[in-house]
Motif scaffolding. Structure first.
Motif, PDB file in Angstrom:
ATOM      1  N   PHE A  40     -20.585  26.413  -4.730  1.00 13.50           N
ATOM      2  CA  PHE A  40     -20.296  25.927  -6.087  1.00 13.50           C
ATOM      3  C   PHE A  40     -21.550  25.949  -6.962  1.00 13.50           C
ATOM      4  O   PHE A  40     -21.514  26.457  -8.081  1.00 13.50           O
ATOM      5  CB  PHE A  40     -19.729  24.500  -6.041  1.00 13.50           C
ATOM      6  CG  PHE A  40     -18.223  24.457  -5.905  1.00 13.50           C
ATOM      7  CD1 PHE A  40     -17.411  24.502  -7.034  1.00 13.50           C
ATOM      8  CD2 PHE A  40     -17.619  24.357  -4.665  1.00 13.50           C
ATOM      9  CE1 PHE A  40     -16.031  24.469  -6.930  1.00 13.50           C
ATOM     10  CE2 PHE A  40     -16.235  24.313  -4.544  1.00 13.50           C
ATOM     11  CZ  PHE A  40     -15.441  24.369  -5.670  1.00 13.50           C
ATOM     12  N   GLY A  59     -18.785  11.784  -6.456  1.00 11.22           N
ATOM     13  CA  GLY A  59     -18.507  11.802  -5.018  1.00 11.22           C
ATOM     14  C   GLY A  59     -19.759  12.208  -4.254  1.00 11.22           C
ATOM     15  O   GLY A  59     -19.699  12.932  -3.254  1.00 11.22           O
ATOM     16  N   SER A  91     -21.721  10.776  -2.254  1.00  6.84           N
ATOM     17  CA  SER A  91     -21.967  10.298  -0.891  1.00  6.84           C
ATOM     18  C   SER A  91     -21.152  11.062   0.147  1.00  6.84           C
ATOM     19  O   SER A  91     -21.347  10.893   1.348  1.00  6.84           O
ATOM     20  CB  SER A  91     -21.620   8.815  -0.794  1.00  6.84           C
ATOM     21  OG  SER A  91     -20.274   8.626  -1.211  1.00  6.84           O
ATOM     22  N   GLY A  92     -20.211  11.898  -0.299  1.00  8.27           N
ATOM     23  CA  GLY A  92     -19.326  12.585   0.646  1.00  8.27           C
ATOM     24  C   GLY A  92     -20.003  13.758   1.327  1.00  8.27           C
ATOM     25  O   GLY A  92     -21.188  14.029   1.112  1.00  8.27           O
ATOM     26  N   GLY A  97     -20.567  16.250  -1.509  1.00  6.16           N
ATOM     27  CA  GLY A  97     -21.447  15.654  -2.519  1.00  6.16           C
ATOM     28  C   GLY A  97     -22.862  15.421  -2.009  1.00  6.16           C
ATOM     29  O   GLY A  97     -23.839  15.658  -2.745  1.00  6.16           O
ATOM     30  N   CYS A 111     -21.239   7.375  -6.845  1.00  5.72           N
ATOM     31  CA  CYS A 111     -20.646   7.018  -5.553  1.00  5.72           C
ATOM     32  C   CYS A 111     -20.228   5.552  -5.599  1.00  5.72           C
ATOM     33  O   CYS A 111     -20.363   4.896  -6.623  1.00  5.72           O
ATOM     34  CB  CYS A 111     -21.646   7.263  -4.421  1.00  5.72           C
ATOM     35  SG  CYS A 111     -23.142   6.274  -4.585  1.00  5.72           S
ATOM     36  N   ALA A 156     -15.592  15.140  -5.343  1.00  4.84           N
ATOM     37  CA  ALA A 156     -14.511  14.317  -4.786  1.00  4.84           C
ATOM     38  C   ALA A 156     -13.166  14.614  -5.442  1.00  4.84           C
ATOM     39  O   ALA A 156     -12.132  14.144  -4.969  1.00  4.84           O
ATOM     40  CB  ALA A 156     -14.859  12.840  -4.954  1.00  4.84           C
ATOM     41  N   VAL A 203     -11.070  20.141  -5.984  1.00  2.00           N
ATOM     42  CA  VAL A 203      -9.669  19.800  -5.688  1.00  2.00           C
ATOM     43  C   VAL A 203      -8.742  20.446  -6.724  1.00  2.00           C
ATOM     44  O   VAL A 203      -8.878  20.205  -7.920  1.00  2.00           O
ATOM     45  CB  VAL A 203      -9.484  18.262  -5.661  1.00  2.00           C
ATOM     46  CG1 VAL A 203      -8.036  17.886  -5.395  1.00  2.00           C
ATOM     47  CG2 VAL A 203     -10.393  17.656  -4.588  1.00  2.00           C
ATOM     48  N   ALA A 258     -12.796  26.477  -7.177  1.00  3.12           N
ATOM     49  CA  ALA A 258     -13.007  27.580  -6.227  1.00  3.12           C
ATOM     50  C   ALA A 258     -12.526  27.132  -4.858  1.00  3.12           C
ATOM     51  O   ALA A 258     -12.410  25.929  -4.592  1.00  3.12           O
ATOM     52  CB  ALA A 258     -14.486  27.945  -6.174  1.00  3.12           C
ATOM     53  N   GLY A 311     -13.601  28.108   1.320  1.00  5.36           N
ATOM     54  CA  GLY A 311     -13.220  28.457   2.691  1.00  5.36           C
ATOM     55  C   GLY A 311     -12.687  29.881   2.780  1.00  5.36           C
ATOM     56  O   GLY A 311     -12.647  30.469   3.862  1.00  5.36           O
ATOM     57  N   GLY A 345     -20.693  11.120   4.000  1.00  5.98           N
ATOM     58  CA  GLY A 345     -21.258  12.182   4.847  1.00  5.98           C
ATOM     59  C   GLY A 345     -20.235  12.824   5.766  1.00  5.98           C
ATOM     60  O   GLY A 345     -19.081  13.050   5.391  1.00  5.98           O
TER      61      GLY A 345
HETATM   62  N1  LIG Z   1     -12.264  23.760  -2.898  1.00  7.90           N
HETATM   63  C1  LIG Z   1     -12.976  23.895  -1.779  1.00  7.90           C
HETATM   64  O1  LIG Z   1     -13.445  24.976  -1.435  1.00  7.90           O
HETATM   65  C2  LIG Z   1     -13.231  22.688  -0.928  1.00  7.90           C
HETATM   66  C3  LIG Z   1     -14.072  22.774   0.190  1.00  7.90           C
HETATM   67  C4  LIG Z   1     -14.345  21.609   0.913  1.00  7.90           C
HETATM   68  C5  LIG Z   1     -13.763  20.413   0.527  1.00  7.90           C
HETATM   69  N2  LIG Z   1     -12.899  20.386  -0.524  1.00  7.90           N
HETATM   70  C6  LIG Z   1     -12.289  19.137  -0.987  1.00  7.90           C
HETATM   71  O2  LIG Z   1     -13.338  18.384  -1.553  1.00  7.90           O
HETATM   72  C7  LIG Z   1     -13.015  16.996  -1.479  1.00  7.90           C
HETATM   73  C8  LIG Z   1     -14.213  16.227  -0.962  1.00  7.90           C
HETATM   74  O3  LIG Z   1     -14.487  16.628   0.354  1.00  7.90           O
HETATM   75  P1  LIG Z   1     -15.568  15.843   1.217  1.00  7.90           P
HETATM   76  O4  LIG Z   1     -15.535  16.453   2.551  1.00  7.90           O
HETATM   77  O5  LIG Z   1     -16.854  15.747   0.497  1.00  7.90           O
HETATM   78  O6  LIG Z   1     -14.884  14.406   1.257  1.00  7.90           O
HETATM   79  P2  LIG Z   1     -15.530  13.026   1.691  1.00  7.90           P
HETATM   80  O7  LIG Z   1     -16.675  13.274   2.605  1.00  7.90           O
HETATM   81  O8  LIG Z   1     -14.413  12.173   2.130  1.00  7.90           O
HETATM   82  O9  LIG Z   1     -16.167  12.480   0.345  1.00  7.90           O
HETATM   83  C9  LIG Z   1     -15.448  11.985  -0.714  1.00  7.90           C
HETATM   84  C10 LIG Z   1     -16.359  11.002  -1.421  1.00  7.90           C
HETATM   85  O10 LIG Z   1     -15.699  10.602  -2.603  1.00  7.90           O
HETATM   86  C11 LIG Z   1     -16.192   9.314  -2.942  1.00  7.90           C
HETATM   87  N3  LIG Z   1     -15.218   8.663  -3.818  1.00  7.90           N
HETATM   88  C12 LIG Z   1     -14.099   7.982  -3.497  1.00  7.90           C
HETATM   89  N4  LIG Z   1     -13.501   7.544  -4.622  1.00  7.90           N
HETATM   90  C13 LIG Z   1     -14.251   7.976  -5.659  1.00  7.90           C
HETATM   91  C14 LIG Z   1     -14.146   7.856  -7.076  1.00  7.90           C
HETATM   92  N5  LIG Z   1     -13.145   7.200  -7.655  1.00  7.90           N
HETATM   93  N6  LIG Z   1     -15.107   8.427  -7.834  1.00  7.90           N
HETATM   94  C15 LIG Z   1     -16.125   9.103  -7.282  1.00  7.90           C
HETATM   95  N7  LIG Z   1     -16.282   9.252  -5.947  1.00  7.90           N
HETATM   96  C16 LIG Z   1     -15.347   8.696  -5.157  1.00  7.90           C
HETATM   97  C17 LIG Z   1     -16.408   8.608  -1.621  1.00  7.90           C
HETATM   98  O11 LIG Z   1     -17.599   7.910  -1.721  1.00  7.90           O
HETATM   99  P3  LIG Z   1     -17.733   6.326  -1.959  1.00  7.90           P
HETATM  100  O12 LIG Z   1     -17.132   5.641  -0.779  1.00  7.90           O
HETATM  101  O13 LIG Z   1     -19.216   6.178  -2.054  1.00  7.90           O
HETATM  102  O14 LIG Z   1     -16.986   6.070  -3.221  1.00  7.90           O
HETATM  103  C18 LIG Z   1     -16.625   9.754  -0.616  1.00  7.90           C
HETATM  104  O15 LIG Z   1     -17.956   9.781  -0.136  1.00  7.90           O
HETATM  105  C19 LIG Z   1     -11.792  16.899  -0.562  1.00  7.90           C
HETATM  106  O16 LIG Z   1     -10.642  16.694  -1.353  1.00  7.90           O
HETATM  107  C20 LIG Z   1     -11.738  18.248   0.108  1.00  7.90           C
HETATM  108  O17 LIG Z   1     -10.418  18.618   0.460  1.00  7.90           O
HETATM  109  C21 LIG Z   1     -12.626  21.490  -1.253  1.00  7.90           C
END
Ligand SMILES: NC(=O)c1ccc[n+]([C@@H]2O[C@H](COP(=O)([O-])OP(=O)(O)OC[C@H]3O[C@@H](n4cnc5c(N)ncnc54)[C@H](OP(=O)(O)O)[C@@H]3O)[C@@H](O)[C@H]2O)c1
Length: 329
Positions: free
Chosen positions: A138, A155, A157-158, A161, A179, A217, A239, A262, A265, A314
């Motif tokens: 990205f 997001g 912390s994810g 992110g 976060c 996120a 997303v 985008a 994967g 993480g």
């Molecule tokens: N398009 C693509 O190519 C692609 C590739 C990989 C992943 N994804 C998608 O990307 C998304 C994130 O994946 P990930 O693996 O990073 O997930 P993750 O590790 O679960 O991270 C999501 C983060 O979002 C934060 N969050 C929750 N509510 C929030 C809010 N209202 N505002 C801002 N942040 C918030 C959480 O942190 P806090 O607890 O600190 O709030 C959490 O750390 C998923 O939906 C996944 O399916 C898409």
């Protein structure tokens, strides 16, 4: 071999450890003894079979691929007779094709799959926590992020992110991370210049603008973020939504601010392999570090899925120790 298997969509408990046949490598395949794998948001979506449209991919009535897991790190155990790129004993980190399979003692991949050498100074869990190339794809390929630019990572912390914050700093950008309260210190420690708490601050109303808003996120929208984008700013989301699928071609044709989604994967294995090599190099040089929320041994796979369902920061790592490894935590 032992593998985490699910045969029906549902809650974490549908995933159980079973004995299944060990795959045998075809001529150009390598068989890898998996030591660590990520348990990711994609695994949770596939396990739930929800949202409903995801079943078009993961299986309409029952799971199409009973063993989940995409990112893995391990040791080459066997190679097919036509394999030239790898040798038995090589330590590697990699990503499977769309058919998963890494939550098992062994995974079979083509020698041209997304693979890179594991650096000696990272353990298997650490290196696999860096293997998701989403943030790099990205920031570098979609935003072309460069020195002096400003970026907000929502997001932060994810899994995606936390990598994005570190890579954005590596590219020389000024970074704001958003976060939850519990993760403010973590995001600061990853190098964010400013940290906002999404439970108390609405970054779309804070009066600050950015060259890039990366919604890692997927909790915001182009509509809401438009006002915090600089005139040639770009909004990136991981997303998909009906809105962004329309906004992407529309903003590509009209106006200066762009909306981009985008699907990283779906990139070619060779591209993912090059990115794996780059992130492991950056980690070895101390420029980025893996962020691990917890490690679960294979036998506790259902617990790992429950952790995912609660929400995480993480990466969650599945460990599959062999007889010579230290006992799993
Ligand atoms: N398009 C693509 O190519 C692609 C590739 C990989 C992943 N994804 C998608 O990307 C998304 C994130 O994946 P990930 O693996 O990073 O997930 P993750 O590790 O679960 O991270 C999501 C983060 O979002 C934060 N969050 C929750 N509510 C929030 C809010 N209202 N505002 C801002 N942040 C918030 C959480 O942190 P806090 O607890 O600190 O709030 C959490 O750390 C998923 O939906 C996944 O399916 C898409």
């Amino acid at each position: 071999m032992r593998a985490a298997v699910y045969r029906t969509f549902g809650p974490a408990e549908v995933v159980r450890v079973e004995d299944v046949p060990t795959p045998t490598p075809d001529a150009e395949d390598v068989l890898i003894r998996v030591h660590a794998a990520t348990v990711s948001v994609t695994d949770a979506t596939a396990r739930r079979g929800s949202p409903a449209f995801s079943r078009l991919f993961f299986g309409l009535r029952r799971p199409k691929w009973p063993v989940l897991g995409s990112e893995f790190a391990g040791v080459v155990e066997a190679v097919g007779p036509a394999v030239t790129r790898l040798r038995v004993g090589d330590e590697v980190v990699g990503v499977t094709g769309p058919d998963f399979g890494a939550h098992a003692e062994y995974v079979r991949v083509h020698q041209d799959a997304a693979l890179a050498a594991k650096p000696a100074d990272l353990d298997f869990a650490e290196v696999v926590a860096l293997a998701d190339g989403t943030a790099l794809a990205f920031l570098r390929d979609k935003a072309r992020l460069g020195a002096g630019q400003t970026i907000l990572v929502n997001g932060a912390s994810g899994s995606v992110g936390s990598a994005a914050v570190q890579l954005a700093k590596h590219f020389g950008a000024r970074v704001t991370g958003v976060c939850g309260t519990a993760n403010l210190d973590l995001v600061r420690s990853l190098g964010a210049d400013t940290v906002l708490d999404h439970t108390t601050d609405d970054f779309t109303r804070a009066g600050q603008t950015y060259d890039v808003v990366f919604d890692a996120a997927g909790k915001s929208s182009f509509g809401r973020c438009r006002r915090v984008l600089n005139p040639d700013g770009i909004y990136l989301s991981t997303v998909p939504s009906a809105a962004i699928l329309f906004q992407m071609p529309w903003t590509a044709a009209f106006g200066r601010r762009k909306a981009v989604i985008a699907f990283t994967g779906l990139r070619k294995p060779a591209e993912k392999g090059r990115d794996l090599a780059l992130v492991t190099e950056l980690a070895t040089a101390g420029r980025i570090r893996p962020v691990i929320a917890d490690r679960y041994p294979l036998e506790r796979i259902a617990e790992a899925h429950r952790h995912l369902d609660r929400g995480k920061y993480g990466n969650i790592i599945l460990t599959i120790p062999g007889p010579a490894d230290p006992p799993a935590s």
